[in-house]
Design an enzyme around this catalytic site. Sequence first.
Site, PDB file in Angstrom:
ATOM      1  CG  HIS A  76      -1.629   5.395  -0.344  1.00 18.84           C
ATOM      2  ND1 HIS A  76      -2.425   6.171   0.459  1.00 18.84           N
ATOM      3  CD2 HIS A  76      -2.407   4.379  -0.781  1.00 18.84           C
ATOM      4  CE1 HIS A  76      -3.640   5.629   0.508  1.00 18.84           C
ATOM      5  NE2 HIS A  76      -3.644   4.553  -0.239  1.00 18.84           N
ATOM      6  CG  ASP A  77       5.916   7.003  -3.695  1.00 21.40           C
ATOM      7  OD1 ASP A  77       5.924   8.235  -3.481  1.00 21.40           O
ATOM      8  OD2 ASP A  77       6.812   6.414  -4.321  1.00 21.40           O
ATOM      9  NE  ARG A  82      -3.778  -2.223   2.301  1.00 20.18           N
ATOM     10  CZ  ARG A  82      -3.600  -3.176   3.222  1.00 20.18           C
ATOM     11  NH1 ARG A  82      -2.712  -3.001   4.177  1.00 20.18           N
ATOM     12  NH2 ARG A  82      -4.314  -4.266   3.193  1.00 20.18           N
ATOM     13  CB  THR A 133      -6.741 -17.042   1.730  1.00 23.38           C
ATOM     14  OG1 THR A 133      -7.133 -16.216   0.620  1.00 23.38           O
ATOM     15  CG2 THR A 133      -7.259 -18.452   1.508  1.00 23.38           C
ATOM     16  N   GLY A 190       3.444  10.971  -8.525  1.00 18.56           N
ATOM     17  CA  GLY A 190       4.264   9.921  -9.121  1.00 18.56           C
ATOM     18  C   GLY A 190       5.038   9.101  -8.113  1.00 18.56           C
ATOM     19  CG  ASP A 207      -9.397 -13.071   1.192  1.00 18.69           C
ATOM     20  OD1 ASP A 207     -10.429 -13.671   1.557  1.00 18.69           O
ATOM     21  OD2 ASP A 207      -8.643 -13.514   0.309  1.00 18.69           O
ATOM     22  CG  HIS A 250      -8.245  -4.162  -0.793  1.00 18.17           C
ATOM     23  ND1 HIS A 250      -9.312  -3.307  -0.762  1.00 18.17           N
ATOM     24  CD2 HIS A 250      -7.167  -3.422  -0.425  1.00 18.17           C
ATOM     25  CE1 HIS A 250      -8.896  -2.097  -0.395  1.00 18.17           C
ATOM     26  NE2 HIS A 250      -7.608  -2.146  -0.196  1.00 18.17           N
ATOM     27  CB  THR A 251      -6.069 -10.943  -2.239  1.00 14.73           C
ATOM     28  OG1 THR A 251      -6.280 -12.333  -1.977  1.00 14.73           O
ATOM     29  CG2 THR A 251      -4.586 -10.717  -2.466  1.00 14.73           C
ATOM     30  CG  ASP A 298       7.643  11.502  -5.885  1.00 10.73           C
ATOM     31  OD1 ASP A 298       6.950  10.861  -5.065  1.00 10.73           O
ATOM     32  OD2 ASP A 298       7.399  12.674  -6.202  1.00 10.73           O
ATOM     33  CG  ASN A 348      -1.316   8.613   3.242  1.00  5.53           C
ATOM     34  OD1 ASN A 348      -1.636   7.574   2.677  1.00  5.53           O
ATOM     35  ND2 ASN A 348      -0.734   9.619   2.593  1.00  5.53           N
ATOM     36  N   PRO A 389      -7.688   7.237  -3.874  1.00  5.22           N
ATOM     37  CG  PRO A 389      -7.488   5.103  -4.769  1.00  5.22           C
ATOM     38  CD  PRO A 389      -6.724   6.372  -4.571  1.00  5.22           C
TER      39      PRO A 389
END
Length: 354
Positions: A70-71, A66, A252, A76, A249, A197-198, A78, A98, A167
């Site tokens: 989020h970076d 994640r 699993t 971009g 999840d 998100h698994t 970076d 965050n 998002p």
Amino acid sequence: MSSLISHITALCCLVVVLIGALPFSSDAQLDPSFYRDTCPKVHSIVREVIRNVSKSDPRMLGSLMRLHFHDCFVQGCDASILLNTTATIVSEQTAFGNNNSIRGLDVVNQIKTAVENACPNTVSCADILALAAEISSVLANGPDWKVPLGRRDSLTANLTLANQALPGPNFNLTRLKSVFNDQGLNTTDLVALSGSHTFGRGQCRFFSDRLYNFSGTGKPDPSLNTTYLQTLQAICPNGGVGTTLTNLDPVTPDIFDSKYFSNLQAGKGLFGSDQVLFSTSGADTIPIVNRFSSNQTLFFENFKASMIKMGNIRVLTGSQGEIRKQCNFVNGNSAGLATLATKESSEDGVISSI
């Protein structure tokens, strides 16, 4: 002779025009073998740190992936997400997506220290994040891919953009498509990357409205599986502690597989932004979910392609940016650190919808 020279000149001009018309691609600037001569063991160094940490904290694998997401979504790939607040920088770590939810910043610092000991002033923090995402996938039994490398680190962060570009866990499909499109990512990328998100965990505060007051109706989200709804209500009572964790999840939770998509088919997506991929009437995401659910190999191949594509968003290369000596602040600015240091959250909440 003059006509021959004119013909050759015309051909040369045509070649120049054609080359100039070719679309620019950051793929040409990044290369999986970028550190072959300058830091040949970088992958194994990063892997060893993450492997050791994940033995006692398997959730860390999802957290590191994640961080890379989020970076990349904010100015971009970076490493801007890693920068602390200083006299001249306002950290992205306090953005809504965050704050009190990102984890792994200390692990990235451990990795950076190990890499610097082996290859001083060579490997960027942005590349460490990209490598950590791929290694986390592999350690969770997910796909592997050759990570394009050669990114440079930013000199700035952008809190305002972080609040706009990430998002959210309650986004509907239209908003999800919009923020992904802003990054040059299409609908298949959206579904494939959402498949991360698994594994990992999410905090009750990011989905409790689905359990008790969906869209202000005073009722649960009708797309939620009834049994799953009752399970979640027991974990997250109405008005309870918002930072309580549950598995992204339920089948699993620590394995990277395609169960995420079969969960959506069963009405067991944890966040609203998960379930809308399958429950939005007539959506073009539904057949993609179905294909990924029935064919894990297909999901893995698409996930790898989308991760590489995302990892190329607005990268800094060449003489742009810098190679940070420490990931939390730009070079030469450690003395300018404000009292707000990097805050590690003990809760592994969702950072966003991805």
